[in-house]
Design an enzyme around this catalytic site. Structure first.
Site, mmCIF file in Angstrom:
data_model
loop_
_atom_site.group_PDB
_atom_site.id
_atom_site.type_symbol
_atom_site.label_atom_id
_atom_site.label_comp_id
_atom_site.label_asym_id
_atom_site.label_seq_id
_atom_site.Cartn_x
_atom_site.Cartn_y
_atom_site.Cartn_z
ATOM 1 N N ASP A 82 14.494 20.862 -43.906
ATOM 2 C CA ASP A 82 13.056 21.173 -43.832
ATOM 3 C C ASP A 82 12.946 22.180 -42.679
ATOM 4 O OD1 ASP A 82 10.301 20.091 -44.976
ATOM 5 O OD2 ASP A 82 9.988 20.310 -42.836
ATOM 6 N N LYS A 141 11.201 10.866 -45.121
ATOM 7 C CA LYS A 141 11.232 12.091 -44.300
ATOM 8 C C LYS A 141 11.728 11.703 -42.922
ATOM 9 C CE LYS A 141 10.115 16.451 -44.724
ATOM 10 N NZ LYS A 141 9.988 17.291 -45.941
HETATM 11 P P1 NDP Z 1 12.107 27.218 -41.948
HETATM 12 O O1 NDP Z 1 12.414 26.557 -40.677
HETATM 13 O O2 NDP Z 1 13.167 27.889 -42.721
HETATM 14 O O3 NDP Z 1 10.919 28.273 -41.761
HETATM 15 C C1 NDP Z 1 9.694 27.898 -41.239
HETATM 16 C C2 NDP Z 1 8.808 29.129 -41.126
HETATM 17 O O4 NDP Z 1 7.485 28.709 -40.791
HETATM 18 C C3 NDP Z 1 9.255 30.061 -40.012
HETATM 19 O O5 NDP Z 1 8.875 31.361 -40.341
HETATM 20 C C4 NDP Z 1 8.452 29.523 -38.822
HETATM 21 O O6 NDP Z 1 8.246 30.486 -37.812
HETATM 22 C C5 NDP Z 1 7.149 29.167 -39.486
HETATM 23 N N1 NDP Z 1 6.498 28.084 -38.732
HETATM 24 C C6 NDP Z 1 7.033 26.870 -38.434
HETATM 25 N N2 NDP Z 1 6.183 26.154 -37.697
HETATM 26 C C7 NDP Z 1 5.115 26.915 -37.520
HETATM 27 C C8 NDP Z 1 3.898 26.734 -36.846
HETATM 28 N N3 NDP Z 1 3.614 25.588 -36.188
HETATM 29 N N4 NDP Z 1 2.990 27.752 -36.895
HETATM 30 C C9 NDP Z 1 3.271 28.907 -37.568
HETATM 31 N N5 NDP Z 1 4.415 29.129 -38.225
HETATM 32 C C10 NDP Z 1 5.320 28.153 -38.188
HETATM 33 O O7 NDP Z 1 11.415 26.077 -42.852
HETATM 34 P P2 NDP Z 1 11.185 26.035 -44.422
HETATM 35 O O8 NDP Z 1 10.960 27.400 -44.965
HETATM 36 O O9 NDP Z 1 12.227 25.181 -45.009
HETATM 37 O O10 NDP Z 1 9.818 25.196 -44.507
HETATM 38 C C11 NDP Z 1 8.542 25.808 -44.565
HETATM 39 C C12 NDP Z 1 7.542 24.844 -45.165
HETATM 40 O O11 NDP Z 1 7.956 24.504 -46.489
HETATM 41 C C13 NDP Z 1 7.378 23.515 -44.427
HETATM 42 O O12 NDP Z 1 6.046 23.085 -44.556
HETATM 43 C C14 NDP Z 1 8.289 22.583 -45.213
HETATM 44 O O13 NDP Z 1 7.901 21.240 -45.076
HETATM 45 C C15 NDP Z 1 8.035 23.090 -46.623
HETATM 46 N N6 NDP Z 1 9.052 22.766 -47.621
HETATM 47 C C16 NDP Z 1 10.364 23.085 -47.437
HETATM 48 C C17 NDP Z 1 11.284 22.801 -48.425
HETATM 49 C C18 NDP Z 1 12.707 23.193 -48.314
HETATM 50 O O14 NDP Z 1 13.446 22.988 -49.280
HETATM 51 N N7 NDP Z 1 13.160 23.798 -47.225
HETATM 52 C C19 NDP Z 1 10.890 22.109 -49.655
HETATM 53 C C20 NDP Z 1 9.466 21.894 -49.790
HETATM 54 C C21 NDP Z 1 8.619 22.192 -48.781
HETATM 55 P P3 NDP Z 1 9.158 30.439 -36.474
HETATM 56 O O15 NDP Z 1 10.480 31.022 -36.873
HETATM 57 O O16 NDP Z 1 8.404 31.265 -35.498
HETATM 58 O O17 NDP Z 1 9.246 28.999 -36.071
HETATM 59 O O1 2IT Z 2 9.461 18.878 -48.387
HETATM 60 C C1 2IT Z 2 10.455 18.843 -49.154
HETATM 61 O O2 2IT Z 2 10.336 18.567 -50.345
HETATM 62 C C2 2IT Z 2 11.765 19.172 -48.599
HETATM 63 N N1 2IT Z 2 11.873 19.497 -47.419
HETATM 64 C C3 2IT Z 2 13.000 19.068 -49.449
HETATM 65 C C4 2IT Z 2 13.467 17.654 -49.563
HETATM 66 C C5 2IT Z 2 14.786 17.453 -50.267
HETATM 67 O O3 2IT Z 2 15.224 16.298 -50.269
HETATM 68 O O4 2IT Z 2 15.364 18.394 -50.816
#
Ligand code: NDP
Ligand code: 2IT
Length: 446
Positions: A166, A126
């Site tokens: 992420d 990461k």
């Molecule tokens: P994005 O940046 O697309 O979206 C993040 C969302 O979470 C936004 O709505 C943001 O609000 C909110 N958020 C972020 N930080 C905070 C905080 N400290 N408190 C409250 N809300 C918060 O990210 P993703 O959707 O990609 O990721 C979301 C989660 O999913 C994370 O935990 C990530 O690690 C996990 N994840 C992502 C994957 C991926 O493929 N993208 C895969 C597996 C897991 P705001 O716009 O106000 O910041």
């Molecule tokens: O938390 C996760 O699994 C991710 N942000 C996606 C990682 C990836 O390599 O697609």
């Protein structure tokens, strides 16, 4: 906890007293691995658990760039290369002001087990930066991404380390990062995943984490309660990549999604969220979720994101960030009749909350299992890049669905074999760990 594992945890606390998220993730994992330690004295002897919780390598670097006003900005960049026993390091990059080594080590450690669960030959890593893309122009985001990649490129490669997105790193950021990588190394080896469809990306990668979460959930509901998403009231935190596509798939499966949030607050629309409006606000305009209520009179906006868990629902999908649900929120959800919680975000529940769900026979899908669809589809993107082929949406979607069903089945079977089918956390940790442990044992002391 097995006394040896307990001792390992106490030593980690002494070594890293300020890394609270990392310690939290390590404790959650070690607290479920006692049966493995008891069954495998050779692992204990080879200090395998000690090695497993320490990253193989951490890269820290300065990122200097110039903003639109001509002012020099300096951020911190990191890549935590956690474990490569199963394959090249694989895992996302997070750009958020809260990013530090504790957060990246927790994410890296979780990623090792998650990637093992996918069944693909990928190790875990990461990275990211404390850079905040919010409020920055496209030009500033590009300048930052180019500066970040100018250091990172030397540490990654298709057989070494393959980053992805992420929080704060979506299609725009991946494009700028890949462009700079390619410019420096003069190779189109697809080293990032989540790329655009015109330059090596895979169909379904954008949707994969959210869709995969619902495929996992549907399998869990069917297996454990002979039930489904159909007709269920669903609350989803976040409104980013994972939240939006979880909402879309939950709706397709017949659920009514009534609430979503961002870091400022949440919207509640009992008639069902208008997802096209949320996508327009978040994906197109990069705005705030509160803008939704302006043209949706049935909806209310509440400041503060944690209150979202007080809305009664059947299924909760935390998809924003770590530590969103503590014991108090868990108790409220259970008192309001929740039947299942599937984690789209990484470690959104504190351990006390996860345990409370499992003790109360709520179906609890831990992040490393439930959100593995994103990285699994990244794995499919790597396969397509290596083979110079493109698969159709239907093909990749079917592979994703099968992968999520397999992950649930393995975790559930492992949990059941240790006596509590609801302890899918133990199931995920033990099943994921066994493969990594075997690979580490066979590759010697490194
Ligand atoms: P994005 O940046 O697309 O979206 C993040 C969302 O979470 C936004 O709505 C943001 O609000 C909110 N958020 C972020 N930080 C905070 C905080 N400290 N408190 C409250 N809300 C918060 O990210 P993703 O959707 O990609 O990721 C979301 C989660 O999913 C994370 O935990 C990530 O690690 C996990 N994840 C992502 C994957 C991926 O493929 N993208 C895969 C597996 C897991 P705001 O716009 O106000 O910041
Ligand atoms: O938390 C996760 O699994 C991710 N942000 C996606 C990682 C990836 O390599 O697609």
């Amino acid at each position: 906890m097995n006394p040896r594992l307990e001792e390992i945890y106490v030593n980690l606390e002494k070594s890293y007293p300020t890394q609270k998220e990392y310690l939290q993730a390590a404790k959650e994992i070690l607290s479920t691995l006692s049966p493995v330690a008891d069954a495998h004295p050779e692992y204990v002897q080879a200090k395998l658990f000690e090695r497993f919780v320490e990253p193989e390598r951490i890269i820290c670097f300065r990122v200097s760039w110039v903003d639109d006003k001509g002012e020099v900005q300096i951020n911190h960049g990191y890549r935590v290369q956690f474990n490569s026993a199963l394959g090249a390091y694989k895992g996302g990059l997070r750009f958020h002001p809260s990013v530090n080594l504790s957060i990246l080590k927790f994410l890296g450690l979780e990623q090792v087990l998650k990637n093992s669960l996918t069944g693909l030959p990928i190790g875990g890593g990461k990275g990211g930066s404390d850079f905040d893309p919010k409020g920055k122009s496209d030009h500033e985001v590009m300048a930052f991404c180019q500066a970040f990649m100018t250091e990172l490129y030397r540490h990654i490669g298709e057989f070494t380390d393959v980053p992805a997105g992420d929080i704060g790193v979506g299609g725009r950021e991946i494009g700028y990062l890949y462009g700079q990588y390619r410019r420096i190394v003069q190779r189109n080896d697809g080293v990032l995943t989540g790329k655009g469809l015109t330059y090596g990306g895979s169909l379904v990668r954008t949707e994969a984490t959210g869709y995969g979460l619902c495929y996992f959930g549907e399998r869990a509901l069917e297996t454990m309660k002979h039930d489904s998403f159909k007709g269920k009231t669903v609350v989803i935190s976040g409104s980013g990549n994972v939240a939006i596509y979880a909402a879309q798939k939950a709706m397709v499966l017949g659920a009514n999604v009534v609430a979503m949030s961002d870091s400022n607050g949440y919207i509640h629309d009992p008639n069902g969220i208008d997802l096209a409006a949320v996508r327009d606000i978040k994906e197109v305009r990069r705005g705030r979720i509160k803008e939704y209520v302006a043209d949706h009179p049935s909806a209310t906006y509440v400041e503060g994101s944690r209150g979202i868990w007080s809305i009664p629902c059947d299924i909760a999908l935390p998809c924003a960030t770590q530590n969103e649900i503590g014991l108090e929120e868990a108790k409220t959800l259970v008192a309001n009749g929740v039947i299942a919680v599937f984690e789209g975000a990484n470690m959104p529940c504190l351990l006390e909350a996860s345990r409370y769900f499992m003790e109360n026979k709520i179906i609890y899908g831990p992040a490393k299992a439930a959100n593995a669809g994103g990285v699994a589809t990244s794995g499919f993107e790597m396969m397509q890049n290596a083979g110079r082929v493109s698969w159709s949406f239907e093909e990749v979607d079917a592979m994703l669905k099968k992968t999520m069903e397999n992950i649930f089945d393995h975790c559930y079977a492992t949990a059941s074999s240790y006596g509590d089918p609801y302890d899918i956390l133990l199931g995920a940790n033990v099943y994921g760990f066994e493969k990594v442990a075997d690979a580490m044992m066979k590759q010697g002391i490194i």
